[in-house]
Design a protein around this motif. Structure first.
Motif, mmCIF file in Angstrom:
data_model
loop_
_atom_site.group_PDB
_atom_site.id
_atom_site.type_symbol
_atom_site.label_atom_id
_atom_site.label_comp_id
_atom_site.label_asym_id
_atom_site.label_seq_id
_atom_site.Cartn_x
_atom_site.Cartn_y
_atom_site.Cartn_z
ATOM 1 N N UNK A 5 0.825 -1.204 0.000
ATOM 2 C CA UNK A 5 0.000 0.000 0.000
ATOM 3 C C UNK A 5 0.866 1.264 0.000
ATOM 4 N N UNK A 6 1.936 1.253 0.771
ATOM 5 C CA UNK A 6 2.832 2.415 0.826
ATOM 6 C C UNK A 6 3.497 2.647 -0.520
ATOM 7 N N UNK A 7 3.976 1.575 -1.138
ATOM 8 C CA UNK A 7 4.604 1.692 -2.459
ATOM 9 C C UNK A 7 3.603 2.231 -3.475
ATOM 10 N N UNK A 8 2.374 1.739 -3.436
ATOM 11 C CA UNK A 8 1.345 2.205 -4.362
ATOM 12 C C UNK A 8 1.045 3.692 -4.152
ATOM 13 N N UNK A 9 0.951 4.130 -2.889
ATOM 14 C CA UNK A 9 0.685 5.545 -2.593
ATOM 15 C C UNK A 9 1.811 6.429 -3.118
ATOM 16 N N UNK A 10 3.063 6.024 -2.891
ATOM 17 C CA UNK A 10 4.205 6.797 -3.383
ATOM 18 C C UNK A 10 4.206 6.828 -4.904
ATOM 19 N N UNK A 11 3.925 5.693 -5.526
ATOM 20 C CA UNK A 11 3.880 5.616 -6.990
ATOM 21 C C UNK A 11 2.839 6.581 -7.557
ATOM 22 N N UNK A 12 1.657 6.603 -6.970
ATOM 23 C CA UNK A 12 0.603 7.504 -7.444
ATOM 24 C C UNK A 12 1.037 8.958 -7.304
ATOM 25 N N UNK A 13 1.627 9.309 -6.167
ATOM 26 C CA UNK A 13 2.103 10.685 -5.965
ATOM 27 C C UNK A 13 3.136 11.066 -7.017
ATOM 28 N N UNK A 14 4.092 10.201 -7.263
ATOM 29 C CA UNK A 14 5.157 10.488 -8.226
ATOM 30 C C UNK A 14 4.586 10.621 -9.643
ATOM 31 N N UNK A 15 3.685 9.722 -10.023
ATOM 32 C CA UNK A 15 3.111 9.765 -11.365
ATOM 33 C C UNK A 15 2.273 11.030 -11.567
#
Length: 194
Positions: A5-15
């Motif tokens: 979940x943390x990786x997904x949240x960071x990925x969304x922010x970066x994208x």
């Protein structure tokens, strides 16, 4: 699951910030998402509220610190203001019983105090950092709210799955505290389930 979940949240922010353009920096949003992501939705709500409150405190203190630094003729006045600002913000958060807001308060204050020489105005920069932080908090909250840890009950697995599926889904009981632990095959099964 919290890791994913943390990786997904960071990925969304970066994208999202990459799509918005180079003037937007995903750093603050990604940090807020990492700090906000909790083991449960209740934890994310409390942590998210602390982060928003801390962002407001840090933003106001940062603008005040920049104003003071600009009025003092000494070239490195912010070097003197930063330690006193950090000390004051920690004291404030502890005094109002919001110790969970200390980290993000100090982070936002430091970001503003160390990046205020950019072309954007001080108030615009503070507002932008507040919005970036709020975005990261909201992304983490939504991911934690809508992505659930799947049920790994052996009885339910036995009723609804074939023999091959049963071999993939294994639940190991921790002997010391009785908590269920995911096996790597559980994750692979969730991703590639037909």
């Amino acid at each position: 699951m919290r890791n994913i979940k943390t990786v997904l949240a960071v990925f969304i922010c970066v994208v999202v910030f990459a799509i918005m353009g180079p003037e937007f920096n995903p750093l603050v949003a990604a940090i807020a998402a990492v700090i906000t992501m909790g083991p449960s939705i209740e934890n994310s709500i409390e942590t998210g509220w602390n982060r928003i409150l801390g962002t407001v405190f840090g933003g106001v203190a940062g603008m005040l610190g920049i104003f003071i630094a600009n009025t003092i003729p000494y070239q490195f006045s912010n070097v003197l203001i930063i330690p006193f600002g950090v000390m004051g913000l920690i004291y404030l958060c502890n005094t109002i019983n919001k110790s969970g807001a200390i980290v993000i308060t100090v982070v936002v204050f430091l970001i503003l105090m160390t990046t205020h020489t950019q072309d954007k105005g001080t108030y615009m920069l503070a507002l932008l950092r507040l919005l970036e932080t709020a975005f990261g908090i909201i992304v983490a909250f939504l991911i934690n709210r809508f992505i659930k840890v799947p049920e790994c009950d052996e009885e339910k697995a036995a009723e609804s799955q074939t023999e091959t599926d049963k071999a993939l889904v294994t639940v190991k009981e921790k002997s010391d505290c009785g908590h269920k632990k995911f096996d790597v095959s559980n994750l692979l099964y969730m991703i590639f389930k037909p």
